[in-house]
Scaffold this motif. Structure first.
Motif, PDB file in Angstrom:
ATOM      1  N   PRO A   1      -5.879  46.690  34.467  1.00 19.81           N
ATOM      2  CA  PRO A   1      -5.932  47.494  33.245  1.00 19.81           C
ATOM      3  C   PRO A   1      -4.575  47.623  32.577  1.00 19.81           C
ATOM      4  O   PRO A   1      -3.551  47.212  33.111  1.00 19.81           O
ATOM      5  CB  PRO A   1      -6.418  48.847  33.754  1.00 19.81           C
ATOM      6  N   VAL A   2      -4.607  48.237  31.385  1.00 19.42           N
ATOM      7  CA  VAL A   2      -3.400  48.499  30.609  1.00 19.42           C
ATOM      8  C   VAL A   2      -3.394  49.980  30.259  1.00 19.42           C
ATOM      9  O   VAL A   2      -4.430  50.544  29.897  1.00 19.42           O
ATOM     10  CB  VAL A   2      -3.378  47.640  29.324  1.00 19.42           C
ATOM     11  N   LYS A   3      -2.214  50.612  30.365  1.00 19.75           N
ATOM     12  CA  LYS A   3      -2.109  52.045  30.089  1.00 19.75           C
ATOM     13  C   LYS A   3      -1.091  52.316  28.981  1.00 19.75           C
ATOM     14  O   LYS A   3      -0.110  51.596  28.833  1.00 19.75           O
ATOM     15  CB  LYS A   3      -1.709  52.808  31.358  1.00 19.75           C
ATOM     16  N   LEU A   4      -1.346  53.381  28.242  1.00 20.40           N
ATOM     17  CA  LEU A   4      -0.486  53.770  27.122  1.00 20.40           C
ATOM     18  C   LEU A   4       0.745  54.506  27.633  1.00 20.40           C
ATOM     19  O   LEU A   4       0.641  55.413  28.459  1.00 20.40           O
ATOM     20  CB  LEU A   4      -1.265  54.663  26.166  1.00 20.40           C
ATOM     21  N   VAL A   5       1.917  54.104  27.119  1.00 20.03           N
ATOM     22  CA  VAL A   5       3.182  54.729  27.492  1.00 20.03           C
ATOM     23  C   VAL A   5       3.751  55.540  26.326  1.00 20.03           C
ATOM     24  O   VAL A   5       4.128  56.704  26.492  1.00 20.03           O
ATOM     25  CB  VAL A   5       4.211  53.671  27.944  1.00 20.03           C
ATOM     26  N   PHE A   6       3.808  54.927  25.140  1.00 19.72           N
ATOM     27  CA  PHE A   6       4.436  55.607  24.003  1.00 19.72           C
ATOM     28  C   PHE A   6       3.846  55.104  22.701  1.00 19.72           C
ATOM     29  O   PHE A   6       3.623  53.897  22.520  1.00 19.72           O
ATOM     30  CB  PHE A   6       5.939  55.361  23.996  1.00 19.72           C
ATOM     31  N   ALA A   7       3.613  56.030  21.787  1.00 24.56           N
ATOM     32  CA  ALA A   7       3.254  55.699  20.408  1.00 24.56           C
ATOM     33  C   ALA A   7       3.775  56.820  19.522  1.00 24.56           C
ATOM     34  O   ALA A   7       3.514  57.999  19.797  1.00 24.56           O
ATOM     35  CB  ALA A   7       1.743  55.568  20.244  1.00 24.56           C
ATOM     36  N   PRO A   8       4.520  56.518  18.482  1.00 26.21           N
ATOM     37  CA  PRO A   8       4.978  57.577  17.575  1.00 26.21           C
ATOM     38  C   PRO A   8       3.800  58.140  16.792  1.00 26.21           C
ATOM     39  O   PRO A   8       2.696  57.575  16.811  1.00 26.21           O
ATOM     40  CB  PRO A   8       5.956  56.847  16.660  1.00 26.21           C
TER      41      PRO A   8
ATOM     42  N   ALA B   1       4.375  59.262  27.615  1.00 23.46           N
ATOM     43  CA  ALA B   1       4.200  59.536  29.043  1.00 23.46           C
ATOM     44  C   ALA B   1       5.547  59.321  29.727  1.00 23.46           C
ATOM     45  O   ALA B   1       5.967  58.182  29.934  1.00 23.46           O
ATOM     46  CB  ALA B   1       3.150  58.595  29.631  1.00 23.46           C
ATOM     47  N   PRO B   2       6.253  60.386  30.091  1.00 26.06           N
ATOM     48  CA  PRO B   2       7.573  60.229  30.712  1.00 26.06           C
ATOM     49  C   PRO B   2       7.506  59.715  32.146  1.00 26.06           C
ATOM     50  O   PRO B   2       8.506  59.242  32.682  1.00 26.06           O
ATOM     51  CB  PRO B   2       8.157  61.647  30.667  1.00 26.06           C
ATOM     52  N   THR B   3       6.331  59.794  32.773  1.00 25.77           N
ATOM     53  CA  THR B   3       6.169  59.271  34.134  1.00 25.77           C
ATOM     54  C   THR B   3       4.944  58.368  34.165  1.00 25.77           C
ATOM     55  O   THR B   3       4.047  58.475  33.313  1.00 25.77           O
ATOM     56  CB  THR B   3       5.963  60.404  35.153  1.00 25.77           C
ATOM     57  N   ARG B   4       4.888  57.527  35.162  1.00 23.78           N
ATOM     58  CA  ARG B   4       3.745  56.620  35.274  1.00 23.78           C
ATOM     59  C   ARG B   4       2.448  57.374  35.541  1.00 23.78           C
ATOM     60  O   ARG B   4       1.366  56.929  35.160  1.00 23.78           O
ATOM     61  CB  ARG B   4       4.011  55.574  36.354  1.00 23.78           C
TER      62      ARG B   4
ATOM     63  N   THR C   1      16.153  57.761  37.193  1.00 22.58           N
ATOM     64  CA  THR C   1      16.020  58.675  38.324  1.00 22.58           C
ATOM     65  C   THR C   1      14.544  58.929  38.557  1.00 22.58           C
ATOM     66  O   THR C   1      13.807  59.294  37.636  1.00 22.58           O
ATOM     67  CB  THR C   1      16.733  60.001  38.024  1.00 22.58           C
ATOM     68  N   GLY C   2      14.116  58.732  39.765  1.00 27.09           N
ATOM     69  CA  GLY C   2      12.707  58.912  40.074  1.00 27.09           C
ATOM     70  C   GLY C   2      11.883  57.798  39.468  1.00 27.09           C
ATOM     71  O   GLY C   2      12.393  56.757  39.058  1.00 27.09           O
ATOM     72  N   LYS C   3      10.575  57.977  39.418  1.00 21.53           N
ATOM     73  CA  LYS C   3       9.679  56.974  38.856  1.00 21.53           C
ATOM     74  C   LYS C   3       9.502  57.237  37.369  1.00 21.53           C
ATOM     75  O   LYS C   3       9.094  58.323  36.983  1.00 21.53           O
ATOM     76  CB  LYS C   3       8.323  57.016  39.562  1.00 21.53           C
TER      77      LYS C   3
ATOM     78  N   TYR D   1      12.823  60.877  19.671  1.00 21.60           N
ATOM     79  CA  TYR D   1      11.763  61.228  20.621  1.00 21.60           C
ATOM     80  C   TYR D   1      12.303  61.605  22.004  1.00 21.60           C
ATOM     81  O   TYR D   1      11.531  62.057  22.846  1.00 21.60           O
ATOM     82  CB  TYR D   1      10.762  60.066  20.722  1.00 21.60           C
ATOM     83  N   ARG D   2      13.608  61.394  22.212  1.00 23.87           N
ATOM     84  CA  ARG D   2      14.262  61.755  23.472  1.00 23.87           C
ATOM     85  C   ARG D   2      13.504  61.175  24.674  1.00 23.87           C
ATOM     86  O   ARG D   2      13.333  61.833  25.703  1.00 23.87           O
ATOM     87  CB  ARG D   2      14.352  63.278  23.610  1.00 23.87           C
ATOM     88  N   ALA D   3      13.051  59.936  24.523  1.00 28.01           N
ATOM     89  CA  ALA D   3      12.282  59.256  25.575  1.00 28.01           C
ATOM     90  C   ALA D   3      13.242  58.507  26.490  1.00 28.01           C
ATOM     91  O   ALA D   3      13.232  57.264  26.565  1.00 28.01           O
ATOM     92  CB  ALA D   3      11.258  58.315  24.949  1.00 28.01           C
ATOM     93  N   THR D   4      14.088  59.241  27.212  1.00 31.11           N
ATOM     94  CA  THR D   4      15.161  58.640  28.002  1.00 31.11           C
ATOM     95  C   THR D   4      14.664  57.707  29.104  1.00 31.11           C
ATOM     96  O   THR D   4      15.190  56.591  29.250  1.00 31.11           O
ATOM     97  CB  THR D   4      16.056  59.734  28.595  1.00 31.11           C
ATOM     98  N   PRO D   5      13.671  58.085  29.919  1.00 35.61           N
ATOM     99  CA  PRO D   5      13.204  57.145  30.949  1.00 35.61           C
ATOM    100  C   PRO D   5      12.705  55.819  30.369  1.00 35.61           C
ATOM    101  O   PRO D   5      12.999  54.752  30.909  1.00 35.61           O
ATOM    102  CB  PRO D   5      12.085  57.920  31.649  1.00 35.61           C
ATOM    103  N   LEU D   6      11.958  55.882  29.279  1.00 32.31           N
ATOM    104  CA  LEU D   6      11.461  54.664  28.639  1.00 32.31           C
ATOM    105  C   LEU D   6      12.619  53.829  28.119  1.00 32.31           C
ATOM    106  O   LEU D   6      12.662  52.607  28.315  1.00 32.31           O
ATOM    107  CB  LEU D   6      10.505  55.029  27.501  1.00 32.31           C
ATOM    108  N   LEU D   7      13.583  54.467  27.468  1.00 36.76           N
ATOM    109  CA  LEU D   7      14.719  53.735  26.921  1.00 36.76           C
ATOM    110  C   LEU D   7      15.545  53.094  28.035  1.00 36.76           C
ATOM    111  O   LEU D   7      15.978  51.941  27.905  1.00 36.76           O
ATOM    112  CB  LEU D   7      15.596  54.669  26.085  1.00 36.76           C
ATOM    113  N   ASN D   8      15.741  53.808  29.117  1.00 33.30           N
ATOM    114  CA  ASN D   8      16.494  53.230  30.235  1.00 33.30           C
ATOM    115  C   ASN D   8      15.794  52.004  30.808  1.00 33.30           C
ATOM    116  O   ASN D   8      16.434  50.996  31.132  1.00 33.30           O
ATOM    117  CB  ASN D   8      16.686  54.281  31.332  1.00 33.30           C
TER     118      ASN D   8
END
Length: 764
Positions: free
Chosen positions: A253-260, A170-173, A761-763, A746-753
């Motif tokens: 609650p808890v939400k999923l962000v990333f899973a390979p 999920a690149p955004t919330r 940048t942005g949310k 995975y090019r998950a730049t927002p998560l890595l940042n």
């Protein structure tokens, strides 16, 4: 894969009542039946007379060892004269209220401050009721293992896309997805309540102590929850030697962000499970939210991310919630595990595994539905086999014998301690012998254990009829209101019962228990006719029963208890026999458990009297911190490196012809030219973990994440009973490998940042 504390095989129910590990007791009268041996194989230990049960006060330790079916092997007794103890036999799972600061300073030149410990404690969280995790950003980002978040990923896969197979990001919330029912607990405060709990059972009869103390613990928890609005648990440490009140802030609650994708998170599958060198990207990210499900949690305490990870030889710490260990178990209790419990469970899980493989092969939908259960079964099976290997290892048992002897000598050297605790080992041995006699019959009598659908239906019918005969207010909770109405509807419904599956499960149930219960036992006579094979008995029971007929069930349900008690249907007769046996054996088993709990607490008090808090308590799925170093080890005639690389992932896939379970993950195949192959992927350390530690952060002296614990190596599985760092290792995902994967695979730049504390940048 060091999994959770909750994830036990779910396809059938195993009563925890009789397969719990070591627990406690005073002298027990001798039983009339002999100790169980595998009926189809030669006895592994000396057979005790059916009428002999050594009197602890009258029989020497040497004599007990000779006559008891739980005597350790002679080879272990001889080796015990020569082995050297390390002082780490009980491990390094330290509670945060008693960290070994002086030991750490001596070993690593590092003595944490109280502020450091508070920061580490508050940054660590318990992931649901089965794993560990940690905060890694100020906005509620949490890192844990892929296999810990898999249930959440499965929940997202029911609407079309199979995110377990494909992976999720999920690149955004706004695109983060809710994990149904998931929460994380953050340990806020610890309070010692030992005196209050201990006094609750003072002077009571042995059978009442545990119940009275449990009542007091519940009262303390309720008072705490009412006053603090937190989740409160009274934690038993040192098997009753100490009680601590733990107060948690629950985030949900808890939400999923990333899973390979699964192939990356569990690369190598079951063959590589509990092994090293390893090449798994066992990582997932979730986010905690405020109750409004919109506002991310504001977490001032979180671990920073060390992208390059730790170097070989560097001190590291694991913080997490180890589930259970049995290091305080006595030699006789370990022999009970070796002779009966572990072989019994392994046989059960082997049958379950094959059944689930067959079920999952029926269709792609069945494969998806069964894969989590199959994973859990395989994980538990491999873990138990590794533990059993330790129980049969002469050196491990010799170390246990020597450690116990030295402990006993310290107790007996003090007249007061000798009077108070000197006989505790003999009493525990008498209890373990009684468990050995009782467990197989009680397991087999359990109508909920490994029951084919026909036996399950018969059990439901019998219980329904018996409960119908008493006023509702006197019934058990599951037989009241809507639950009772639902049961009535189920019994009346035309529910298809698979006879082929029923015969198979019945056959495997009989075969498993026949190894431990003699053919002339009343339970086996009720199951098999003279001269009948297991297959013939299973076929007769299933094929000649009318239990699958809703009209038949309706007639019996209407006719009442007398009809149930006189019915000649073979499945009803068997269920009725097992029900009666359970009713007879249950009080005995409860007595054994109560007595064992009392003696285990006496043993814990003896340990406290001799060692105080210089030794850590057994694991209890509560927060611990373990120390160690990044370090390889000798194996298979060569050396295992301290870390593996991403290059090894590609190499292992190539070496196995890119075939399952070594198929190269698609994301890695697609980014082959982009990834830095020399980046560390997994590593090993001498830290102390067990089930429940999955997802635990591995941190350095600056409290920065350098990896995620996800497994023991196979050599580490016997650490369940006695800790060693000779070759046992924690296996962890390297923070450098996670960083490289997020950046270039995975090019998950927002998560890595967010992970690296960089502006986004942005949310995100």
């Amino acid at each position: 894969m060091r999994f959770s504390v909750k994830h036990t095989p779910a396809f059938f129910v195993l009563f925890a009542l009789t397969i719990t590990a070591c627990a406690s007791k005073k002298d027990l009268p001798p039983a009339s039946s002999p100790a169980p041996q595998r009926v189809t194989a030669a006895p592994a230990t000396p057979q005790q007379s059916a009428t002999t049960s050594p009197t602890p006060a009258a029989v020497s330790q040497a004599a007990v060892q000779i006559t008891s079916p739980l005597a350790p092997p002679e080879a272990a007794l001889r080796a015990a004269e020569h082995v050297q103890l390390t002082g780490l036999e009980l491990g390094t799972m330290w509670t945060f209220e008693n960290p070994p600061l002086d030991q750490w300073e001596q070993r690593y030149g590092f003595k944490p401050t109280s502020e450091w410990l508070d920061h580490v404690r508050l940054s660590s969280v318990r992931f649901g009721d089965f794993c560990s995790a940690s905060f890694v950003s100020a906005t509620g980002l949490i890192v844990t293992n892929h296999h810990c978040a898999r249930e959440c990923v499965e929940a997202q896969s029911k609407t079309g896309t199979d995110y377990v197979a494909a992976g999720f990001y999920a690149p955004t919330r706004k695109t983060e997805k809710l994990c149904p029912g998931l929460y994380v607990d953050q340990l806020i405060e610890i309070q010692n309540v030992t005196d209050r709990v201990a006094k609750a059972g003072a002077g009571a009869a042995e059978a009442q102590v545990a119940a009275m103390q449990e009542t007091e613990r519940k009262k303390i928890e309720d008072e705490c929850t009412s006053a603090s609005k937190m989740v409160c648990e009274v934690v038993t440490l040192y098997h009753g030697g100490q009680y601590q009140l733990y107060k948690y802030k629950r985030w949900a609650p808890v939400k999923l962000v990333f899973a390979p994708e699964l192939q990356a998170g569990f690369f190598g599958g079951d063959p590589d499970n509990f092994t090293y060198p390893r090449y798994a990207l066992d990582v997932s990210f979730v986010r905690a939210y405020e109750p409004d499900s919109v506002t991310p949690a504001r977490t001032s305490q979180y671990f920073k991310w060390r992208a390059e990870g730790a170097a070989e030889g560097e001190p590291v710490f694991v913080t997490g919630n180890p589930g259970t260990t049995n290091r305080m178990a006595t030699v006789s209790q370990l022999m009970y595990e070796r002779i009966y419990r572990h072989p019994f469970l392994i046989g059960y899980l082997e049958d379950q595994r094959q059944l689930m493989v067959d079920v999952s092969s029926r269709s792609p939908e069945a494969t998806q539905s069964a894969r989590q259960q199959l994973f859990e079964i395989e994980n538990n099976l491999k873990s138990l086999r590794g533990e059993e290997g330790g129980l049969r290892d002469t050196l491990l048992m010799a170390r246990k014998v020597k450690w116990e002897r030295e402990f006993q000598q310290r107790v007996n050297a003090d007249a007061t301690l000798r009077t108070q605790y000197g006989n505790v080992w003999d009493r525990i041995q008498a209890i373990a012998e009684d468990k050995l006699r009782t467990s197989p019959r009680f397991n087999y009598s359990n109508l909920d254990f490994y029951a084919p659908p026909h036996l399950q239906m018969a059990a439901m019918l019998i219980r329904y009829v018996r409960q119908s005969a008493i006023p509702e207010e006197q019934r058990s909770e599951e037989f009241k209101g809507r639950k009772f109405a639902a049961m009535k509807a189920q019994l009346a419904g035309n529910i298809p019962l698979d006879s082929v599956l029923g015969e198979r499960i019945m056959r495997e149930r009989i075969e498993l228990l026949r190894q431990w219960i003699p053919a002339d036992d009343p339970l086996m006579r009720a199951t098999m006719k003279p001269g009948e094979s297991v297959a013939d008995a299973a076929h007769r029971l299933i094929s000649t029963s009318a239990i699958a007929d809703a009209n038949f069930r309706g007639v019996l349900a209407q006719a009442g208890v007398s009809a149930i008690d006189t019915a000649s249907d073979p499945i009803i007769v068997l269920a009725r026999t097992l029900e009666a046996s359970t009713r007879d054996l249950a009080p005995r088993w409860q007595q054994i458990q109560a007595a064992e709990a009392v003696q285990q607490e006496r043993l814990a008090h003896a340990l406290f009297a001799v060692y105080g808090t210089r030794l850590p308590p057994d694991a209890t799925f509560t927060l611990r911190i373990s120390d160690g170093k990044v370090q390889g080890y000798p194996y298979n005639g060569t050396l295992a490196p301290s870390f593996t690389s991403i290059y090894g992932l590609y190499a292992r896939s190539t070496e196995f012809g890119n075939k399952d379970p070594f198929v190269l993950p698609k994301a890695f195949a697609d980014r082959r030219t982009s990834v830095n192959m020399s980046t560390p992927l997994d590593f090993v350390a001498t830290t102390d973990i067990t089930g429940g530690n999955s997802g635990s952060p591995v941190i350095d002296r600056e409290a920065r994440v350098v990896g995620l614990a996800f497994d023991n190596n196979i050599e580490g599985l016997p650490n369940q009973f006695l800790f060693t760092t000779d070759a046992a290792r924690t296996v962890a995902v390297h923070s450098a490998g996670i960083t490289e994967a997020l950046r270039n695979v995975y090019r998950a730049t927002p998560l890595l940042n967010e992970l690296l504390g960089k502006p986004t940048t942005g949310k995100p």
